[in-house]
Design an enzyme around this catalytic site. Sequence first.
Site, PDB file in Angstrom:
ATOM      1  CE1 TYR A 133       3.711 -11.201  -5.110  1.00 15.51           C
ATOM      2  CE2 TYR A 133       1.777 -11.510  -3.900  1.00 15.51           C
ATOM      3  CZ  TYR A 133       3.199 -10.693  -3.995  1.00 15.51           C
ATOM      4  OH  TYR A 133       3.267 -10.224  -2.979  1.00 15.51           O
TER       5      TYR A 133
ATOM      6  CE  LYS B 240       5.790 -12.773  -2.301  1.00 15.33           C
ATOM      7  NZ  LYS B 240       7.119 -12.220  -1.852  1.00 15.33           N
TER       8      LYS B 240
END
Length: 251
Positions: free
Chosen positions: A157, A161
């Site tokens: 994640y 990002k």
Amino acid sequence: MDAGLTGRVVLVTGAGGGAGPTFGQRFAEEGALVAVHYRRNAARAEAVVAAIRAAGGRASTFRADLGDPSAVDRMVAEIAADLGPPAVAVNNTSTYRTEALAEISDDSWVTVVDDILGATFRVSRAVAPGMAAGGFGRIVNLASRSGAVGVARAAHYAAAKAGIAGLTRSLAKELGPAGILVNAVAPTTIVTERDGVPSVPPERQLTMARHVPIGRLATPDDIARVVVWLGSGYNTFVNGEVVTVSGGART
């Protein structure tokens, strides 16, 4: 001042959940025509559209698997036929999994990274030609503070990002000459609700808020105000930026 959004089409991906419904509603309040994207949960997307229409706005739902390039192109064409070509795109889709490094399979890595970074790339690629033809474009990507500081047990994640930041800056340089401004918003934890249940338990909110100088976690509206500004005519010169919205938190 006029936000310059009246009659413009705004695509919000992942608009049925998280902060997505608030993004759609705030754009509609500025006179935009909102394309509410969803992948699976049609009922939640229709609820967002119903709320926008009840407030006097205009919105429609559009389904697409953003992992499929042809589906993305088809969705953008359907939006153009129904509402008009998107002048603003808010790339809001995300997948979060809590997995230690040893637990992250190749499939999980690919899924999380593609759901975040791949989807943002495909939607941006699909909407850019119409924006360039119309002489106005705003792409607002949802990054995360996690992409800058990292997060244990969610490396995929955080990496995705962080990739949003690089994609944003690259597209800003490439698309800026066509009148398309590309920026990202990097919030810390946002407290949302589903069926009256907060995404972060109240006791956990209190613990986390101790690290935020203003003493609370973010609401969807805190983030929506920045997203709408970046996606509007108010923004005439901010391009290639990743705007941190953290209440002053730096961890």
